[in-house]
Design a protein around this motif. Structure first.
Motif, PDB file in Angstrom:
ATOM      1  N   PHE A 278       0.902  -0.959   0.454  1.00 10.72           N
ATOM      2  CA  PHE A 278       0.199  -0.002   0.235  1.00 10.72           C
ATOM      3  C   PHE A 278       0.939   1.138  -0.327  1.00 10.72           C
ATOM      4  N   SER A 279       0.699   2.002  -1.035  1.00 15.67           N
ATOM      5  CA  SER A 279       1.183   3.882  -0.911  1.00 15.67           C
ATOM      6  C   SER A 279       0.355   4.573  -0.183  1.00 15.67           C
ATOM      7  N   SER A 280       1.177   5.138   0.491  1.00 16.15           N
ATOM      8  CA  SER A 280       0.691   6.147   1.678  1.00 16.15           C
ATOM      9  C   SER A 280       1.600   7.136   1.988  1.00 16.15           C
ATOM     10  N   HIS A 281       1.188   8.534   2.075  1.00 17.57           N
ATOM     11  CA  HIS A 281       2.241   9.456   2.638  1.00 17.57           C
ATOM     12  C   HIS A 281       1.903  10.375   3.552  1.00 17.57           C
ATOM     13  N   GLN A 282       1.327   9.299   4.040  1.00 23.59           N
ATOM     14  CA  GLN A 282       0.953   9.629   5.787  1.00 23.59           C
ATOM     15  C   GLN A 282       2.335   8.218   6.382  1.00 23.59           C
ATOM     16  N   LEU A 283       3.047   9.535   6.849  1.00 17.75           N
ATOM     17  CA  LEU A 283       3.961   8.451   7.436  1.00 17.75           C
ATOM     18  C   LEU A 283       3.805   7.872   8.841  1.00 17.75           C
ATOM     19  N   ASP A 284       3.284   8.641   9.155  1.00 13.92           N
ATOM     20  CA  ASP A 284       2.301   8.160  11.049  1.00 13.92           C
ATOM     21  C   ASP A 284       1.842   6.490  10.418  1.00 13.92           C
ATOM     22  N   VAL A 285       0.874   6.840   9.894  1.00 12.76           N
ATOM     23  CA  VAL A 285      -0.104   5.905   9.669  1.00 12.76           C
ATOM     24  C   VAL A 285       1.099   4.107   9.552  1.00 12.76           C
ATOM     25  N   VAL A 286       1.430   4.501   8.431  1.00 14.52           N
ATOM     26  CA  VAL A 286       2.713   3.722   7.822  1.00 14.52           C
ATOM     27  C   VAL A 286       3.468   2.910   8.505  1.00 14.52           C
ATOM     28  N   GLU A 287       4.091   3.935   8.888  1.00 14.46           N
ATOM     29  CA  GLU A 287       4.803   3.745  10.782  1.00 14.46           C
ATOM     30  C   GLU A 287       4.229   2.717  11.050  1.00 14.46           C
ATOM     31  N   ARG A 288       2.945   2.768  12.145  1.00 11.68           N
ATOM     32  CA  ARG A 288       2.477   2.433  12.826  1.00 11.68           C
ATOM     33  C   ARG A 288       2.284   0.924  12.292  1.00 11.68           C
ATOM     34  N   LEU A 289       1.584   0.308  10.595  1.00 14.17           N
ATOM     35  CA  LEU A 289       0.949  -0.184  10.538  1.00 14.17           C
ATOM     36  C   LEU A 289       2.448  -0.820   9.520  1.00 14.17           C
ATOM     37  N   CYS A 290       2.850  -0.871   8.733  1.00 16.97           N
ATOM     38  CA  CYS A 290       3.229  -1.861   7.994  1.00 16.97           C
ATOM     39  C   CYS A 290       4.743  -2.601   9.028  1.00 16.97           C
ATOM     40  N   ASP A 291       5.008  -3.726   7.995  1.00 15.18           N
ATOM     41  CA  ASP A 291       5.769  -4.989   8.859  1.00 15.18           C
ATOM     42  C   ASP A 291       6.877  -4.058   7.906  1.00 15.18           C
ATOM     43  N   ASP A 292       6.935  -4.108   6.499  1.00 12.92           N
ATOM     44  CA  ASP A 292       8.143  -3.206   5.477  1.00 12.92           C
ATOM     45  C   ASP A 292       7.724  -2.414   4.920  1.00 12.92           C
ATOM     46  N   LEU A 293       8.621  -1.929   4.691  1.00 14.48           N
ATOM     47  CA  LEU A 293       8.957  -0.801   3.674  1.00 14.48           C
ATOM     48  C   LEU A 293       9.518  -0.689   2.675  1.00 14.48           C
ATOM     49  N   VAL A 294       9.578   0.458   1.892  1.00 13.80           N
ATOM     50  CA  VAL A 294      10.133   0.844   0.385  1.00 13.80           C
ATOM     51  C   VAL A 294      10.044   2.371   0.189  1.00 13.80           C
ATOM     52  N   ILE A 295      10.447   2.611   1.073  1.00  9.79           N
ATOM     53  CA  ILE A 295      10.984   4.356   0.401  1.00  9.79           C
ATOM     54  C   ILE A 295      11.722   4.668  -1.136  1.00  9.79           C
ATOM     55  N   LEU A 296      11.089   5.468  -2.271  1.00  5.56           N
ATOM     56  CA  LEU A 296      11.432   5.434  -3.144  1.00  5.56           C
ATOM     57  C   LEU A 296      11.087   7.224  -3.216  1.00  5.56           C
ATOM     58  N   ALA A 297      12.097   7.590  -4.075  1.00  4.20           N
ATOM     59  CA  ALA A 297      12.431   8.947  -4.619  1.00  4.20           C
ATOM     60  C   ALA A 297      12.711   9.369  -5.860  1.00  4.20           C
ATOM     61  N   GLY A 298      12.563  10.099  -6.697  1.00  2.00           N
ATOM     62  CA  GLY A 298      12.232  10.276  -7.656  1.00  2.00           C
ATOM     63  C   GLY A 298      12.760   8.982  -8.368  1.00  2.00           C
ATOM     64  N   GLY A 299      12.125   8.478  -8.418  1.00  2.00           N
ATOM     65  CA  GLY A 299      12.247   6.782  -9.169  1.00  2.00           C
ATOM     66  C   GLY A 299      13.738   5.910  -9.002  1.00  2.00           C
ATOM     67  N   THR A 300      14.148   6.378  -7.715  1.00  2.27           N
ATOM     68  CA  THR A 300      15.014   4.966  -6.362  1.00  2.27           C
ATOM     69  C   THR A 300      14.661   4.698  -5.635  1.00  2.27           C
ATOM     70  N   ILE A 301      14.769   3.174  -5.367  1.00  4.28           N
ATOM     71  CA  ILE A 301      14.630   2.619  -4.097  1.00  4.28           C
ATOM     72  C   ILE A 301      15.747   3.563  -3.105  1.00  4.28           C
ATOM     73  N   ARG A 302      15.861   4.105  -1.989  1.00  2.00           N
ATOM     74  CA  ARG A 302      16.213   4.314  -1.597  1.00  2.00           C
ATOM     75  C   ARG A 302      15.857   3.459   0.218  1.00  2.00           C
ATOM     76  N   ALA A 303      15.944   3.274   0.519  1.00  4.08           N
ATOM     77  CA  ALA A 303      15.547   1.904   0.935  1.00  4.08           C
ATOM     78  C   ALA A 303      14.622   1.093   1.279  1.00  4.08           C
ATOM     79  N   SER A 304      14.496   0.243   1.442  1.00  5.11           N
ATOM     80  CA  SER A 304      13.708  -1.357   1.977  1.00  5.11           C
ATOM     81  C   SER A 304      14.365  -2.182   3.027  1.00  5.11           C
ATOM     82  N   GLY A 305      12.622  -3.065   3.448  1.00  6.72           N
ATOM     83  CA  GLY A 305      13.526  -3.873   4.404  1.00  6.72           C
ATOM     84  C   GLY A 305      12.342  -4.015   5.243  1.00  6.72           C
ATOM     85  N   SER A 306      12.923  -4.293   6.842  1.00 11.86           N
ATOM     86  CA  SER A 306      11.626  -4.545   7.605  1.00 11.86           C
ATOM     87  C   SER A 306      11.471  -3.310   8.212  1.00 11.86           C
TER      88      SER A 306
END
Ligand code: ADP
Length: 298
Positions: A188-216
């Motif tokens: 699920f995509s979201s720009h609400q970082l507080d919601v994502v932080e609470r909910l997600c198990d894993d995380l993918v951070i994208l900026a300018g079309g490249t993956i900047r970080a991913s993992g649990s």
């Protein structure tokens, strides 16, 4: 037996001469909620549309359990598009039952499943209302039901929380968590970082079309913890200011937040604090998702 692990490898996409996705690789695992975050224009929707086969990529692969995705696989996916797509004049229950029937459910099963899901989403009083008569937040709940009604193995949700009030966010979050608990792979995509932080198990951070970080999520927080620590003591923690290798970031009486030059310094501080007595707690301070996001997109 399939497990529903979705893997993207080296996805690229350009519009004209503009590259909007560059070597995008990440995984969405069964039983887990993967948050897909990035600013406007980062490429989230484009990535999701490529996964769903609505848009072709210029390179790279999308695989489910190690096999290239087919259109038959994709028909089983649940999708909530950015542009919402229910029929405004159709009644809520009728609409969701109709979608379940398209997925091959019997009328009785479709009605039972749609009613249960809409009830879970808090729409039990609105089953016979038309979609267009609902508030935007309730239309969004109905849209979530549409994506979930056939119990998809893979769920792709574009901004499912945008425009929802906090109560509705919790309702939708618990429905998604229940679906993950049954084994679905959820992106699920979201720009609400507080919601994502609470909910997600894993995380993918994208900026300018490249993956900047991913993992649990927890792994990323630990990885970005740096050398920041929090000391809480009953006595005054002012002595910390004079410790070599320590930069005090925040301080109030017995509370101190500080950066240590290295782990040895942090251990020395802990020993000193214990020797002085009154230590209530001492722990590395993990950054929030918002802090990690700022750090990795720079
Ligand atoms: P996000 O969902 O993260 O906000 P998008 O995937 O919608 O980002 O967009 C990524 C980039 O691709 C943006 O710069 C956007 O302007 C561009 N883009 C998206 N669709 C098109 C299109 N059809 N033609 C040209 N550029 C597009």
């Amino acid at each position: 037996m399939t497990t529903g692990k979705l893997v993207l490898t080296g996805i690229t996409k350009s519009y004209g001469s503009r590259r909007v996705l560059d070597d995008v690789s990440f995984e969405v695992s069964p039983g887990r909620l993967t948050g897909f975050v990035g600013g406007n224009g980062a490429g989230k929707t484009t990535t999701m549309r490529i996964v769903l086969g609505l848009l072709g990529s210029d390179g790279g692969r999308v695989e489910l359990d190690g096999v290239a995705l087919t259109s038959a696989d994709r028909r089983l996916f649940g999708y909530m598009p950015e542009e919402r797509g229910l029929y405004p004049k159709m009644k809520v229950l009728e609409q969701i039952v109709y979608l379940a029937r398209l997925h091959g459910m019997s009328k009785a099963d479709a009605t039972a499943r749609a009613t249960a899901l809409l009830t879970e989403l808090g729409l039990e009083e609105r089953l016979d209302d038309t979609i267009e008569s609902l508030s935007l937040g309730n239309q969004q709940r109905a849209q979530i039901a549409a994506a979930l009604v056939h119990d998809p193995e893979v769920l792709i949700l574009d901004e499912p929380f945008s425009g929802l009030d906090p109560l509705a966010v919790d309702v939708v979050a618990s429905v998604l968590q229940a679906s993950a608990a049954k084994g679905a792979s959820i992106l699920f995509s979201s720009h609400q970082l507080d919601v994502v932080e609470r909910l997600c198990d894993d995380l993918v951070i994208l900026a300018g079309g490249t993956i900047r970080a991913s993992g649990s999520r927890d792994g990323l927080r630990a990885q970005h913890a740096g050398n920041r620590y929090e000391l809480v003591s009953a006595g005054d923690a002012g002595w910390l200011r004079a410790e070599p290798g320590v930069t005090v970031v925040d301080f109030e009486g017995g509370y101190a937040l500080f950066d240590a030059d290295d782990v040895d310094t942090a251990q020395r501080v802990l020993r000193t604090a214990v020797d002085r007595g009154d230590v209530a707690s001492f722990a590395p301070k993990h950054p929030s998702l918002a802090q990690i996001f700022k750090e990795v997109i720079q």
